[in-house]
Structure formats: C-alpha cells, structure tokens
Write an enzyme that holds these catalytic residues in place. Structure first.
Site, PDB file in Angstrom:
ATOM      1  N   CYS A   2       0.875  -1.141  -0.028  1.00  0.00           N
ATOM      2  CA  CYS A   2       0.082  -0.065  -0.115  1.00  0.00           C
ATOM      3  C   CYS A   2       0.969   1.279   0.010  1.00  0.00           C
ATOM      4  O   CYS A   2       1.759   1.229   0.710  1.00  0.00           O
ATOM      5  CB  CYS A   2      -0.967   0.147   1.225  1.00  0.00           C
ATOM      6  SG  CYS A   2      -2.143  -1.222   1.202  1.00  0.00           S
ATOM      7  N   TRP A  74      -2.835  -2.620  -1.814  1.00  0.00           N
ATOM      8  CA  TRP A  74      -2.460  -4.056  -1.701  1.00  0.00           C
ATOM      9  C   TRP A  74      -3.474  -4.751  -0.744  1.00  0.00           C
ATOM     10  O   TRP A  74      -3.263  -4.528   0.350  1.00  0.00           O
ATOM     11  CB  TRP A  74      -0.947  -4.338  -1.546  1.00  0.00           C
ATOM     12  CG  TRP A  74      -0.756  -5.783  -1.612  1.00  0.00           C
ATOM     13  CD1 TRP A  74      -0.237  -6.398  -2.996  1.00  0.00           C
ATOM     14  CD2 TRP A  74      -0.671  -7.087  -0.838  1.00  0.00           C
ATOM     15  NE1 TRP A  74      -0.099  -7.568  -2.587  1.00  0.00           N
ATOM     16  CE2 TRP A  74      -0.393  -8.178  -1.604  1.00  0.00           C
ATOM     17  CE3 TRP A  74      -0.772  -6.840   0.831  1.00  0.00           C
ATOM     18  CZ2 TRP A  74      -0.010  -9.337  -0.839  1.00  0.00           C
ATOM     19  CZ3 TRP A  74      -0.837  -8.069   1.249  1.00  0.00           C
ATOM     20  CH2 TRP A  74      -0.284  -9.344   0.711  1.00  0.00           C
ATOM     21  N   GLY A 101      -1.034  -1.269   6.489  1.00  0.00           N
ATOM     22  CA  GLY A 101      -0.826  -1.852   7.643  1.00  0.00           C
ATOM     23  C   GLY A 101      -1.958  -2.720   7.852  1.00  0.00           C
ATOM     24  O   GLY A 101      -2.846  -3.041   7.045  1.00  0.00           O
ATOM     25  N   GLU A 493      16.912 -18.308  -7.084  1.00  0.00           N
ATOM     26  CA  GLU A 493      16.592 -16.890  -7.467  1.00  0.00           C
ATOM     27  C   GLU A 493      15.795 -16.920  -8.884  1.00  0.00           C
ATOM     28  O   GLU A 493      15.003 -16.389  -9.135  1.00  0.00           O
ATOM     29  CB  GLU A 493      17.565 -16.158  -7.810  1.00  0.00           C
ATOM     30  CG  GLU A 493      17.548 -14.773  -7.914  1.00  0.00           C
ATOM     31  CD  GLU A 493      16.420 -14.023  -7.310  1.00  0.00           C
ATOM     32  OE1 GLU A 493      16.105 -14.329  -6.201  1.00  0.00           O
ATOM     33  OE2 GLU A 493      16.144 -12.894  -7.717  1.00  0.00           O
ATOM     34  N   LYS A 497      12.069 -15.918  -9.957  1.00  0.00           N
ATOM     35  CA  LYS A 497      11.863 -14.938 -10.929  1.00  0.00           C
ATOM     36  C   LYS A 497      10.852 -15.313 -11.817  1.00  0.00           C
ATOM     37  O   LYS A 497       9.789 -14.504 -12.136  1.00  0.00           O
ATOM     38  CB  LYS A 497      13.188 -14.370 -11.592  1.00  0.00           C
ATOM     39  CG  LYS A 497      14.272 -13.654 -11.170  1.00  0.00           C
ATOM     40  CD  LYS A 497      13.890 -12.372 -10.876  1.00  0.00           C
ATOM     41  CE  LYS A 497      13.248 -12.173  -9.623  1.00  0.00           C
ATOM     42  NZ  LYS A 497      13.901 -11.760  -8.151  1.00  0.00           N
ATOM     43  N   GLU A 500       7.548 -15.501  -9.956  1.00  0.00           N
ATOM     44  CA  GLU A 500       6.570 -14.439  -9.709  1.00  0.00           C
ATOM     45  C   GLU A 500       6.176 -13.468 -11.131  1.00  0.00           C
ATOM     46  O   GLU A 500       5.200 -12.799 -10.854  1.00  0.00           O
ATOM     47  CB  GLU A 500       7.534 -13.369  -8.781  1.00  0.00           C
ATOM     48  CG  GLU A 500       8.580 -12.915  -9.170  1.00  0.00           C
ATOM     49  CD  GLU A 500       9.381 -12.182  -8.185  1.00  0.00           C
ATOM     50  OE1 GLU A 500      10.451 -11.845  -8.110  1.00  0.00           O
ATOM     51  OE2 GLU A 500       8.689 -11.589  -7.067  1.00  0.00           O
ATOM     52  N   HIS A 516      16.478 -37.087  -5.271  1.00  0.00           N
ATOM     53  CA  HIS A 516      16.140 -37.637  -3.976  1.00  0.00           C
ATOM     54  C   HIS A 516      14.508 -37.095  -4.181  1.00  0.00           C
ATOM     55  O   HIS A 516      13.939 -37.047  -3.077  1.00  0.00           O
ATOM     56  CB  HIS A 516      16.499 -36.898  -2.970  1.00  0.00           C
ATOM     57  CG  HIS A 516      17.867 -37.327  -2.714  1.00  0.00           C
ATOM     58  ND1 HIS A 516      18.312 -38.827  -2.323  1.00  0.00           N
ATOM     59  CD2 HIS A 516      19.029 -36.823  -3.129  1.00  0.00           C
ATOM     60  CE1 HIS A 516      19.748 -38.819  -2.231  1.00  0.00           C
ATOM     61  NE2 HIS A 516      20.300 -37.597  -2.722  1.00  0.00           N
ATOM     62  N   LYS A 615       5.853  -4.698  -4.008  1.00  0.00           N
ATOM     63  CA  LYS A 615       7.462  -4.534  -4.083  1.00  0.00           C
ATOM     64  C   LYS A 615       7.606  -4.797  -2.282  1.00  0.00           C
ATOM     65  O   LYS A 615       8.428  -5.576  -2.352  1.00  0.00           O
ATOM     66  CB  LYS A 615       7.610  -3.131  -4.348  1.00  0.00           C
ATOM     67  CG  LYS A 615       9.247  -2.959  -4.490  1.00  0.00           C
ATOM     68  CD  LYS A 615       9.878  -3.662  -5.185  1.00  0.00           C
ATOM     69  CE  LYS A 615      11.335  -3.523  -5.358  1.00  0.00           C
ATOM     70  NZ  LYS A 615      12.132  -4.661  -6.192  1.00  0.00           N
TER      71      LYS A 615
HETATM   72  C1  AGP Z   1      11.766 -10.543  -5.193  1.00  0.00           C
HETATM   73  O1  AGP Z   1      11.614 -10.431  -6.498  1.00  0.00           O
HETATM   74  C2  AGP Z   1      10.737 -10.308  -4.338  1.00  0.00           C
HETATM   75  N1  AGP Z   1       9.995  -9.434  -5.070  1.00  0.00           N
HETATM   76  C3  AGP Z   1      10.634 -10.410  -2.996  1.00  0.00           C
HETATM   77  O2  AGP Z   1      10.886 -11.876  -2.791  1.00  0.00           O
HETATM   78  C4  AGP Z   1      11.689  -9.560  -2.069  1.00  0.00           C
HETATM   79  O3  AGP Z   1      13.029  -9.836  -2.400  1.00  0.00           O
HETATM   80  C5  AGP Z   1      11.545  -9.856  -0.494  1.00  0.00           C
HETATM   81  O4  AGP Z   1      10.064  -9.620  -0.416  1.00  0.00           O
HETATM   82  C6  AGP Z   1      12.057  -9.068   0.412  1.00  0.00           C
HETATM   83  O5  AGP Z   1      12.292  -7.479   0.110  1.00  0.00           O
HETATM   84  P1  AGP Z   1      13.289  -6.756   0.827  1.00  0.00           P
HETATM   85  O6  AGP Z   1      14.709  -7.011   0.043  1.00  0.00           O
HETATM   86  O7  AGP Z   1      12.763  -5.351   0.238  1.00  0.00           O
HETATM   87  O8  AGP Z   1      13.365  -6.920   2.245  1.00  0.00           O
END
Ligand code: AGP
Length: 620
Positions: A2, A74, A101, A493, A497, A500, A516, A615
């Site tokens: 948000c 959000w 929040g 990672e 990517k 998401e 395994h 984000k």
């Molecule tokens: C990664 O592409 C994400 N969007 C997410 O996993 C992010 O890395 C995570 O929420 C942590 O955020 P921060 O590094 O701002 O703490």
C-alpha cells in the site's frame, strides 16, 4: 505494501496525488483513490484497478482543491472492489483516511462501533479506524467546543490510536479542519517532504522527488500535523519532537523509465553500474582488503565474532545464501541463513559473539524488521545490508552497509540481488582478512571484484540468445532450476523470478538433490535450467544433466563461454563469462533474470506489476 501520499499547500492536489500514486504503484495496485478537501467538504474519487483507472475517473469527474490524501492498495482485508478501495470515510463524512498496515483488533472494534450506530460500507480493517476517529472527534468537539479545531482533531487521533492493535501508517483529512492533514505511524513507514508553504507526505520518498530535497522520516509512535504554515511532530508518549531534516539525494532520472519498456529490464541493464556503486571506495588495494566503514564495531570486536546470522526474505534471502558460502569460505565464520518470518518467532541458541545482519532492499519488510528487533532485544549487534537510505531497518540497525543501487521499482528484484551479493563478498573479504585469508588471496579477490562491472556488461550480451531460448520454452508450464554450491541460490533465484512474473511453476534445487525426489517431475514437458559454469563441482552437475536427458527432459544450461562439453549435453546453452567460482552468482543470475522477463512478456504478463504481489511486504 500500500502506498500513501498526502499534501497540504497551494498546488492543484488531484494531479499531484495522482503523480505520487503512479510513483508508489509498485507498492500495491489493487485499487487507488484520493480524498480532496473541496469547497463543500471532503470529496472522494476511488476505483478498483490500477492508478490508470483512477486517472480516467478523475478525467470524467475532476475535483479541485489544494489539500488531500491518496492511496494505492495491496488488499489484505476484503476483495479488490471500489468499496474496499481507500480512502475510507468516517462518520457522516467528517473524516477521510488512508491506511497501510493491518489492524489486528478490527473485528471487536467494528462490533462496538456498529452497536453505536456506525454503518460500514466495506470489508476493510481501515474503515474501522475511520469511524473510530469520527466517533472520538464528535465526543471531543462536544467537550472542547472552544479550542482550535486542530487540537481537537489531534486528540481524536490519539484516542483512536490508543485503541488500535497492529501496524499502521495512516493519514487523515478532517472536514471541519480544512487546512490540516494528520498522519501517524506505528510499523509502516512515512516520510514528510518540506517545501515552502507546502508539505508532502508519502510512504517512501519517490513521490517527493523533484518537489523537495528536504525530508523528515517519521518514527514509530510519532504523529505529525501538516498545515501549509508548518508541521508539528509529537511522540505519543514523550511529547513534542524536533524534526530531524535529512537531504534526499535521489533525482528524477532515478525513477524514470528512460527508453526501456519496463523497470525490470532497465534495472537488469543497470547492473554493471549498480555493482560498481556497491564497490566504489570499498576496495583497499594496498592492504588487500575491503573498506567497510559503517559497521560501528571496532576491529577488536569484529575479531571476536564467532557466528553470523543472516536474516532476510525472498530474493534477499537468496543473496544471504550466497553470503553464507562466502563468509564461511573466506572468513571461516559459521554462518546461518534464517528466513526472517521464522526467526522472529524462533528462539535459536545464539552465542555472545553472534552478529546479526538483516539483508533487505527496501529496509521496510515487516518480517525482517521484526526479526531484527527480536535479535536486538536479546542484545546482539544488529547490522543491515540495505538499499534504501532512511528506511526503518537502515535507521534502527546498529550499523550496516548500503547498496547504493538507486531505487528498485520493478516488483521482481534484480539489481538489488547482485548488489547484495557484491556487498556480502566485500564483507567476507573484510572479515576474512582479519582472520585466515592471506594478503595475496585478498589482493586476488580485489582484482577480480574490480573487473566485475565489465564482466556483468559482458554477461548482458546474452540478451538476444535469451530471447531465442525464451521463444522456444515460453509455453511450458513447469520448470526445474538446478545448481550447486554458490550457484544453488542462483537456481532458487531463477525459479523465483520465473514464478513471480510469469506465473509458471518453477522449483529450485541443489542439482544433486534432484535424485531424491524432484526427478520424478522430469518429462518432455518439464525443462530443467542448469546453472553449470566451470568449477570443481561442474563434472558432477553435468552428470545430473545427463540424468535429466536420459529421462527426455529438455535441458537449458547457463555455462561459461566456449564450454563445448556442456553444449554437447544441453539442448540450449546461454553463455556467461568465465570467472572465479565464488563470483559466478553475479554473472549467472543475469541470463536467468532476462529469461524470466522474456518468458513473462511472451505470456502477456505485466512484468513490473505481477498479480498478487507488491514491492515491499510491510505486513506480516
Ligand atoms: C523478489 O523478486 C521479491 N519481489 C521479494 O521476494 C523480495 O525480495 C522480498 O520481499 C524481500 O524484500 P526486501 O529485500 O525489500 O526486504
């Protein structure tokens, strides 16, 4: 999570709020809305969907005024409907509120307010706060009818805040006090921008860029009254606060797309520069070590560190896994990587010499902040590796290292990952040189780090090849990502990517673990992406590739330039520069970022605004 924006001054507030919401849209994009103090009271415009939907509504139904608040949502409580969009109105239009929040006790408060006759229009926790403030306001107006309206509003806010459990950054507009906006913070960030006869408020500094360079970060439990004539900050228990003004060093170009179609692509291509920024001034050639100034611990104290805990979420957690490998390899310090969301509720034994690092791009991730506070409470030095200067984690940690990567706006983190890995390499070098790492070894690492920006530039040249590979595989619905040692986190990672931004199911595994269990997933329809650069472990990974091929699984390999042996097994190879093993995550991550970007585009996904995500995850 948000985005909040507010303004008091002389400008046309609708346009200003709308621009601010566009800049904050990465924090959440389920709906957007504004409330403006107009001649005949508070006027609302809000709509489910992106900020663009709100802009269209404002074109049809403009609203004039120079004081207002806005929000991009959000969703936590209630679906993404017009009714659940912020701002919410309290009472009969006496107040309008935007909130970031979660109010944990909203159900009991709602029941009490309903009994008093308040009627709810939405399913949100926020509307409870709106009616609560309206309720206290009307009580206070009856009791203190002669005092200035601002005082009454402030008292109503404080009485309401006393009743709330949970986290909030909130911003309130009052019908009967038209020159005033009041904001409060407990757990969700707010920053005030200072202008001449005008003040701005936002969840982060991006809406302020280009308007002011002077900012004040609100601390937890502080309440600010904004009026065109000035601001007044009070702490809820300790009273009046003298604002500490800081300078914003971001410029408009940092948040512009330039010629790029998406922030994600822009940020991927910024990596030679952002890695260079992370290295700048931190390489001490003469002594063969790193220069790390902000830890606020003496070399003697650092020498006594016998354990390191790295805590983080998501991509930052993957960077921490690379860090674990580097810290143990260079400094021989036992290192553990903890999901912040777990660490905050666990009670792992920690020695007196344990150093805790929170790794975070935003510096606002709720779980990371809570884990850090828990470790701090136990008396451990808590340091951060953070991108956003002025963020809560950066301010609350005892010291730390900034990434200097500039704003990361794409929801999928890219440049923050490589900057975090770069900083962790520097940290490992620094702590290593206090211990077992020799001078020649330190010198060698420094010269390799110095070359990294150029190597990343070289890695980016795989772009056209990645497009071809993306075209071939974009229709597959399941992927495996496999790598070993410091390239195992790269595999994780790469899978994250892809998940998401393209909504494809992808699993990351250490390549040898595949046997395994995950190997059961392998068939003609499940490509495996192997991160297999030259290294001591490479022959073992190549055997794993053979095992996948033997089961008809398509293999995509990320390999070093000229590695024909890999090319003989894999169906498709994407080449990266051949560099030292421990630095390989920095180049191997690049093609995986580009691959997910192009697959997502081919599947028609919105790469910068993927569904269900935001984000910064500022709620638990
Ligand atoms: C990664 O592409 C994400 N969007 C997410 O996993 C992010 O890395 C995570 O929420 C942590 O955020 P921060 O590094 O701002 O703490």
């Amino acid at each position: 999570m948000c985005g909040i924006v507010g303004y008091v001054g002389f400008r046309s507030v609708s346009e200003l709020l709308l621009e601010g919401l566009h800049r904050l849209e990465y924090r959440g994009y389920d709906s957007a809305g504004i409330a403006v103090m107009a001649d005949d009271g508070i006027v609302l415009r809000k709509r489910a969907g992106r900020v663009g939907e709100l802009a269209a509504l404002l074109d049809e139904q403009p609203v004039r005024g120079s004081i207002g608040i806005g929000h991009t949502r959000w969703a936590t409580h209630g679906e993404t409907t017009d009714e659940n969009s912020h701002p919410h109105i309290g009472g009969n239009g006496e107040v309008a509120i935007v909130h970031n929040g979660v109010i944990e006790n909203y159900i009991s408060l709602r029941n009490q307010l309903q009994e008093m006759g308040y009627v709810f229009q939405s399913q949100t926790d926020t509307e409870v706060v709106a009616h609560l403030i309206a309720h206290h306001l009307s009580e206070q107006q009856k009791l203190n009818c002669d005092e200035p309206c601002m005082r009454t509003c402030l008292r109503a806010i404080n009485l309401s805040l006393d009743q709330l459990k949970g986290t909030f950054g909130l911003c309130v507009l009052f019908r009967d006090c038209p020159e005033t906006v009041i904001a409060a913070r407990a757990g969700s960030p707010l920053v005030i921008g200072i202008g001449k006869d005008e003040y701005f408020l936002a969840s982060d500094a991006s809406p302020l860029i280009g308007y002011t360079k002077e900012v004040v970060y609100l601390a937890d439990n502080e309440v600010v009254v904004l009026q065109p004539s000035g601001i007044q900050i009070t702490h809820r228990t300790s009273g009046s606060v003298r604002p500490s003004i800081q300078t914003l060093d971001q410029v408009s170009s940092d948040i512009d797309l330039g010629d790029y179609p998406h922030y994600m692509l822009k940020e991927i291509f910024e990596q030679p520069q952002t890695v260079e920024n992370a290295l700048r001034g931190r390489l001490n050639e003469e002594e063969g070590t790193a220069v790390i100034g902000g830890l606020n611990l003496t070399p003697q104290q650092l020498r006594k560190v016998d354990r390191i805990v790295l805590t983080a979420c998501g991509t930052s957690w993957h960077a921490a896994l690379v860090g674990e490998y580097l810290l143990e390899e260079f400094a021989r310090i036992p290192t553990e990587v903890e999901y912040a969301s777990e660490l905050r509720y666990r009670n792992p034994p920690m020695t007196e010499g344990t150093l805790v690092f929170s790794i975070t791009q935003s510096g606002e991730t709720a779980d990371t902040l809570a884990a850090m506070r828990e470790c701090k409470r136990k008396g451990h030095p808590t340091l951060s590796i953070c991108n956003v200067v002025g963020s809560t984690i950066a301010r609350e940690s005892d010291g730390g290292i900034f990434l200097h990567a500039g704003p990361e706006i794409g929801v999928a983190s890219t440049k923050a990952f490589t900057s975090q890995v770069t900083v962790l390499t520097l940290l490992a070098l620094y702590l290593g040189r206090m211990r077992h790492l020799s001078y020649p070894a330190g010198k060698r690492i420094i010269s390799q780090l110095r070359d990294m920006p150029a190597k990343i530039e070289e890695a980016l040249q795989c772009h056209d090849r990645v497009k071809e590979v993306a075209n071939k595989y974009a229709d597959f619905d399941n992927f495996l990502y496999l790598g070993r040692l410091c390239n195992f986190p790269v595999a994780l990672e790469g899978a994250l990517k892809l998940k998401e931004i393209s909504y494809i199911h992808a699993e990351g595994y250490p390549a040898a673990e595949m046997k395994h269990g995950p190997i059961a997933l392998v068939d003609e329809q499940t490509p495996s992406v192997f991160v297999v650069p030259r290294s001591g472990i490479q022959p073992k990974v190549m055997s794993n590739m053979e095992e996948v091929k033997a089961r008809k699984g398509p293999v995509i390999a990320i390999a070093c330039q000229g590695d024909n042996a890999v090319a003989e097994i894999a169906d498709d190879v994407i080449y990266v520069p051949d560099i030292e093993e421990y630095l390989q995550p920095l180049v191997c991550a690049i093609p995986l970022q580009l691959l997910s970007y192009h697959i997502a585009l081919l599947r028609g996904c919105n790469v910068d605004r993927p569904r269900n995500l935001a984000k910064s995850v500022t709620v638990e």
